[in-house]
Design an enzyme around this catalytic site. Structure first.
Site, PDB file in Angstrom:
ATOM      1  N   ASP A  43      41.647  29.710  17.414  1.00 52.80           N
ATOM      2  CA  ASP A  43      40.783  30.934  17.429  1.00 52.80           C
ATOM      3  C   ASP A  43      40.227  31.047  15.935  1.00 52.80           C
ATOM      4  OD1 ASP A  43      41.319  31.374  20.075  1.00 52.80           O
ATOM      5  OD2 ASP A  43      43.289  32.588  19.210  1.00 52.80           O
ATOM      6  N   GLU A 202      35.298  36.059  26.132  1.00 57.25           N
ATOM      7  CA  GLU A 202      36.243  36.665  25.225  1.00 57.25           C
ATOM      8  C   GLU A 202      35.927  36.120  23.631  1.00 57.25           C
ATOM      9  OE1 GLU A 202      39.963  34.875  26.242  1.00 57.25           O
ATOM     10  OE2 GLU A 202      39.322  32.890  26.221  1.00 57.25           O
TER      11      GLU A 202
END
Length: 525
Positions: A43, A202
């Site tokens: 991420d 997301e």
């Protein structure tokens, strides 16, 4: 376009065989190869401040948490710090696999660096500093569950906003914040949800450009998803959506979730991860082009209007050439502080180690870990670093001073399944042991596979990691002649993290041990 495709093909062949021990993305001829980080920096998010680039990534249960990497050219990176040493919650005193920090975002506003992240069962955190290489101030902004992946935006009028996701809900919410980013001011508004077009959306990142509010968000799942862009003239929407990066005809599965940055030269670049099983989520760098208010990440090779990941490309135009650097791996343990490549599996304690008891060595104490006979799944004081190349050899020199029978210290490849080689104390003396284990909620699946007497306190341990994801241990008494353990093992990722390599020292007894081990060095050779 044809020249780019030829370059990608030629250098992907060259890059696949070069630099097996240390993955070096800078090809030295003004081009780079992907991934730029063959390691689990899940991420990723990036910013540019002047001539400097900073990147953060998820840490989950590993401590210290949220590494900060620095680069001058987006290709060559080093680790300079972590956002926090530990999380201020009792649950992280033990391994909380899969919990901890998820999908941080980093921003720079009015001379201050901000990092926002959620631990989805604990709340929204914000850390800040004026110098990212020094200590960060960590604050719990809101104690709330099921929030994930926050990202702030300070608008042109100074109004502060926060966008975030909701665990398992495929929804994006927008909140107003106080100008200092320390307080959420409202309940938030659902601004995007489309289960048909963008399922499992997301990891949103927020940007304002040319009058548009952009949200860049992955969708479609981690292993097989894509990168989506949303845009609107109104921060509350409605938002148009467009897929701007997908696997296409490449081998890069699920290219998404990352950070977008503009260079002083006017170029735009996107860093994202690829899920790579035991290696975790490795990091790629894509060129970005803009057309009619929409970006394309990577190169639209098959002319379908969607970018595909590049294998090799011309390096970002930062106006200078910088030396080749890679994140730290080897460690001689000559410093007074722990190297920035190392993380524990839970909040660290000073009682676990010493760099001063035997200067020039790392002393790991035989910490009591009685759960399931020292099952590593429950051990917080594992001293680990990321696997950072498709193949490598790691070695260490160990001097073992066991106290109680069962005390053991050694070299481990850790994941949801693990194996290690260690010196272990018995009532008859020391023995070399090889164990294999795997996580299980009910049974202790740790097995002693091999053992034999070793009339020495000092030895050298080695693990060879192959590009098939197999690894094999060996040992030596002189660092010249190594005896290989016949059995090979298969590396496996942990919960949301890749497999790791490192050191440990433990006591599986209910009694406290006064044992310890000195590791003279750890080398990726």
């Amino acid at each position: 376009m044809k020249k780019i495709q030829i370059l990608i093909f030629i250098f992907s062949i060259i890059g696949s065989t070069a630099n097996a021990q240390n993955w070096i993305p800078d090809l030295g001829n003004d081009t780079y190869k992907n991934p730029i980080l063959y390691a689990d920096y899940s991420d990723p998010d990036i910013i540019r401040v002047g001539e400097d680039f900073y990147m953060v990534a998820s840490s989950f249960n590993a401590m210290p948490g949220i590494p900060i990497l620095h680069s001058k050219d987006l290709v060559n990176w080093t680790i300079i710090n972590h956002i926090y040493t530990s999380l201020p919650l009792q649950k992280y005193e033990k391994p909380a696999h899969g919990e901890g920090s998820w999908a941080p975002s980093i921003r720079y506003h009015n001379g201050v660096f901000y990092v926002y992240f959620c631990t989805p069962n604990d709340g929204l955190f914000m850390a800040s500093t004026k110098n990212p290489a020094t200590k960060w101030s960590l604050n719990l902004v809101e104690k709330v569950e099921r929030w994930e992946d926050p990202c702030p935006l300070w608008d042109d009028d100074g109004t502060a906003y926060l966008i975030r996701g909701k665990v398992c809900a495929n929804e994006l919410y927008l909140h107003k914040m106080s100008p200092d980013g320390m307080k959420i001011l409202d309940n938030g508004k659902l601004i995007y949800k489309d289960l048909l077009k963008q399922p499992i959306i997301e990891g949103p990142k927020f940007l304002k450009k040319d009058g548009f509010y952009y949200i860049f968000a992955p969708a479609g799942s981690v292993p097989e998803g894509w990168q989506t862009a949303l845009r609107s003239k109104n921060i509350y929407g409605p938002y148009e959506d467009k897929i701007i990066l997908h696997q296409g005809n490449t081998t890069v599965n699920g290219p998404h979730q990352g950070g977008l940055v503009e260079l002083e030269s006017g170029e735009w670049w996107f860093m994202h991860f690829q899920s790579k099983k035991p290696f975790g989520r490795i990091v790629h760098l894509q060129p970005v082009s803009w057309s009619k208010g929409w970006p394309i990440f990577g190169v639209d090779i098959n002319n379908d209007g969607i970018g595909e990941p590049v294998s090799v490309y011309k390096k970002p135009n930062v106006g200078k050439n910088y030396p080749i650097t890679i994140p730290q791996t080897s460690d001689e343990f000559n410093d007074t502080i722990i190297g920035k490549q190392w993380q524990w599996h839970a909040n660290p304690k000073e009682s676990w180690f010493s760099l001063s008891e035997n200067k020039g060595s790392l002393r790991l104490f035989s910490e009591k870990n009685f759960t399931q006979n020292g099952n590593l799944w429950f051990v917080p004081n594992l001293f680990l670093q990321k696997i950072s190349s498709p193949s490598f050899t790691a070695k260490t020199k160990l001097t073992f001073k066991g106290d109680l029978a069962g005390d053991r210290s050694g070299l481990v490849i850790m994941g949801a399944e693990w194996a290690y080689i260690a010196l272990q104390k018995t009532t008859q003396g020391n023995k070399m042991v090889v164990y294999k284990g795997e996580k299980d909620k009910c049974e202790d699946l740790t097995q002693e596979l091999e053992s034999f007497s070793l009339n020495s306190d000092t030895c050298y341990l080695k693990v060879e990691f192959f590009d098939t994801n197999d690894f094999q241990f060996s040992y030596s008494l002189d660092d010249k002649q190594y005896v290989k353990i016949s059995r090979k093992f298969k590396a496996q990722e942990g919960v949301w993290i890749g497999a790791k390599v490192g050191l440990f020292s433990l006591n599986p007894n209910i009694q406290k041990s006064n044992g310890y081990s000195d590791f003279d060095w750890f080398r990726m050779e």
